[in-house]
Design a protein around this motif. Structure first.
Motif, PDB file in Angstrom:
ATOM      1  N   ARG A   1      30.779  33.338  50.881  1.00 11.76           N
ATOM      2  CA  ARG A   1      30.248  33.579  51.995  1.00 11.76           C
ATOM      3  C   ARG A   1      31.439  34.339  52.697  1.00 11.76           C
ATOM      4  N   ALA A   2      31.075  34.491  53.691  1.00 17.25           N
ATOM      5  CA  ALA A   2      31.537  35.616  54.541  1.00 17.25           C
ATOM      6  C   ALA A   2      32.477  34.672  55.348  1.00 17.25           C
ATOM      7  N   SER A   3      31.897  33.430  55.414  1.00 13.16           N
ATOM      8  CA  SER A   3      33.362  32.238  55.960  1.00 13.16           C
ATOM      9  C   SER A   3      34.456  32.618  55.059  1.00 13.16           C
ATOM     10  N   ASP A   4      34.350  32.222  53.557  1.00 14.67           N
ATOM     11  CA  ASP A   4      35.369  32.135  53.084  1.00 14.67           C
ATOM     12  C   ASP A   4      36.161  33.507  53.152  1.00 14.67           C
ATOM     13  N   ILE A   5      36.445  34.288  54.031  1.00 15.74           N
ATOM     14  CA  ILE A   5      36.957  35.223  54.222  1.00 15.74           C
ATOM     15  C   ILE A   5      37.112  35.285  56.338  1.00 15.74           C
ATOM     16  N   GLU A   6      37.116  34.506  56.370  1.00 18.22           N
ATOM     17  CA  GLU A   6      36.835  34.848  58.341  1.00 18.22           C
ATOM     18  C   GLU A   6      38.652  34.309  58.858  1.00 18.22           C
ATOM     19  N   GLY A   7      38.747  35.566  59.000  1.00 22.89           N
ATOM     20  CA  GLY A   7      39.522  34.853  60.474  1.00 22.89           C
ATOM     21  C   GLY A   7      40.788  35.225  58.853  1.00 22.89           C
ATOM     22  N   MET A   8      40.749  36.228  57.660  1.00 24.52           N
ATOM     23  CA  MET A   8      41.786  36.362  56.751  1.00 24.52           C
ATOM     24  C   MET A   8      41.907  38.383  57.384  1.00 24.52           C
ATOM     25  N   ASN A   9      43.251  38.622  57.183  1.00 20.35           N
ATOM     26  CA  ASN A   9      43.594  40.449  57.585  1.00 20.35           C
ATOM     27  C   ASN A   9      43.228  40.756  56.038  1.00 20.35           C
ATOM     28  N   GLU A  10      43.618  42.002  56.323  1.00 16.98           N
ATOM     29  CA  GLU A  10      43.042  42.743  55.237  1.00 16.98           C
ATOM     30  C   GLU A  10      43.074  42.299  53.466  1.00 16.98           C
ATOM     31  N   SER A  11      44.179  42.988  53.890  1.00 20.19           N
ATOM     32  CA  SER A  11      45.116  42.581  52.339  1.00 20.19           C
ATOM     33  C   SER A  11      44.463  40.843  52.038  1.00 20.19           C
ATOM     34  N   GLY A  12      44.691  40.037  53.068  1.00 19.89           N
ATOM     35  CA  GLY A  12      44.154  38.631  52.473  1.00 19.89           C
ATOM     36  C   GLY A  12      42.856  38.434  51.616  1.00 19.89           C
ATOM     37  N   ALA A  13      41.603  39.170  52.113  1.00 20.56           N
ATOM     38  CA  ALA A  13      40.556  39.170  52.155  1.00 20.56           C
ATOM     39  C   ALA A  13      40.086  39.774  50.492  1.00 20.56           C
ATOM     40  N   ILE A  14      41.061  41.576  50.496  1.00 15.59           N
ATOM     41  CA  ILE A  14      41.023  42.074  49.432  1.00 15.59           C
ATOM     42  C   ILE A  14      41.630  41.065  48.542  1.00 15.59           C
ATOM     43  N   GLU A  15      42.721  40.526  48.573  1.00 13.90           N
ATOM     44  CA  GLU A  15      43.142  39.870  47.409  1.00 13.90           C
ATOM     45  C   GLU A  15      42.248  38.914  47.339  1.00 13.90           C
ATOM     46  N   PHE A  16      42.214  37.870  48.128  1.00 11.84           N
ATOM     47  CA  PHE A  16      41.159  36.485  47.916  1.00 11.84           C
ATOM     48  C   PHE A  16      39.658  37.115  46.625  1.00 11.84           C
ATOM     49  N   LEU A  17      38.975  38.001  47.489  1.00  9.98           N
ATOM     50  CA  LEU A  17      37.837  38.546  47.033  1.00  9.98           C
ATOM     51  C   LEU A  17      38.332  39.007  45.648  1.00  9.98           C
ATOM     52  N   SER A  18      39.183  40.232  45.034  1.00  5.40           N
ATOM     53  CA  SER A  18      39.780  40.709  44.095  1.00  5.40           C
ATOM     54  C   SER A  18      39.722  38.999  42.621  1.00  5.40           C
ATOM     55  N   VAL A  19      39.884  37.830  43.109  1.00  2.88           N
ATOM     56  CA  VAL A  19      40.097  37.030  42.262  1.00  2.88           C
ATOM     57  C   VAL A  19      39.139  36.145  42.208  1.00  2.88           C
ATOM     58  N   ALA A  20      38.160  35.950  43.156  1.00  4.14           N
ATOM     59  CA  ALA A  20      37.114  35.749  42.524  1.00  4.14           C
ATOM     60  C   ALA A  20      36.495  36.349  42.051  1.00  4.14           C
ATOM     61  N   VAL A  21      36.309  37.559  42.164  1.00  2.00           N
ATOM     62  CA  VAL A  21      35.155  38.835  41.246  1.00  2.00           C
ATOM     63  C   VAL A  21      36.016  38.745  39.755  1.00  2.00           C
ATOM     64  N   ASP A  22      37.311  38.441  39.855  1.00  2.00           N
ATOM     65  CA  ASP A  22      38.353  38.633  38.463  1.00  2.00           C
ATOM     66  C   ASP A  22      38.280  37.134  37.609  1.00  2.00           C
ATOM     67  N   GLU A  23      37.587  36.129  38.632  1.00  2.00           N
ATOM     68  CA  GLU A  23      36.748  34.792  37.724  1.00  2.00           C
ATOM     69  C   GLU A  23      35.685  34.824  37.693  1.00  2.00           C
ATOM     70  N   LEU A  24      34.811  35.136  38.474  1.00  3.73           N
ATOM     71  CA  LEU A  24      33.381  35.094  37.921  1.00  3.73           C
ATOM     72  C   LEU A  24      32.617  36.670  36.472  1.00  3.73           C
ATOM     73  N   PHE A  25      33.672  37.595  36.529  1.00  3.47           N
ATOM     74  CA  PHE A  25      33.988  38.452  35.578  1.00  3.47           C
ATOM     75  C   PHE A  25      34.188  37.295  34.229  1.00  3.47           C
ATOM     76  N   ASN A  26      35.601  36.880  34.506  1.00  2.00           N
ATOM     77  CA  ASN A  26      35.560  36.348  32.974  1.00  2.00           C
ATOM     78  C   ASN A  26      34.679  34.724  32.363  1.00  2.00           C
ATOM     79  N   GLN A  27      34.219  34.398  33.376  1.00  2.00           N
ATOM     80  CA  GLN A  27      33.066  33.540  33.032  1.00  2.00           C
ATOM     81  C   GLN A  27      32.114  33.927  33.105  1.00  2.00           C
ATOM     82  N   LYS A  28      31.510  35.048  33.434  1.00  2.00           N
ATOM     83  CA  LYS A  28      30.794  36.216  32.273  1.00  2.00           C
ATOM     84  C   LYS A  28      30.604  36.236  31.110  1.00  2.00           C
TER      85      LYS A  28
END
Length: 123
Positions: A5-32
């Protein structure tokens, strides 16, 4: 329901949001990937089909994008001839515009490959 959700990255700077989303996408990909491997094994098929699918999707995407790029270069050649009559240097015009088309090619390959892979995983 959305996984992120947008609230997951709310308040993060750009690099923090990119890192968070990268980890989340990797986890989702590995689960799938794990779920698809289990499904394949249950059906008597070899595991790791997602890797083969990803390679195939990437190659097809690159092939299609390259064909489109070659057609764009052909169209550019025709357009540059007209610019010659406007007093412009055709070689310089072609080189500049072709480089822009190549950058677009790279972006299109990346975007289309990722989109197609995610579409195939959603099935």
């Amino acid at each position: 329901a959305p996984v992120i959700r947008a609230s997951d990255i709310e308040g993060m700077n750009e690099s923090g949001a990119i890192e968070f989303l990268s980890v989340a996408v990797d986890e989702l990909f590995n689960q799938k990937a794990a779920a698809l491997d289990e499904k394949a094994q249950a059906a008597g098929k070899p595991p790791k089909s997602i890797g083969r699918s990803a390679r195939y999707i990437t190659l097809v995407t690159m092939d299609n994008a390259w064909s489109d790029h070659l057609q764009s270069l052909e169209n550019l050649k025709e357009a540059v001839v007209v610019r010659k009559f406007e007093g412009r240097d055709p070689m310089q015009e072609y080189t500049r515009d072709a480089f822009g088309l190549f950058r677009n090619l790279e972006d299109n390959m990346r975007n289309n490959a990722v989109f197609s892979l995610w579409q195939s995983l959603a099935q």
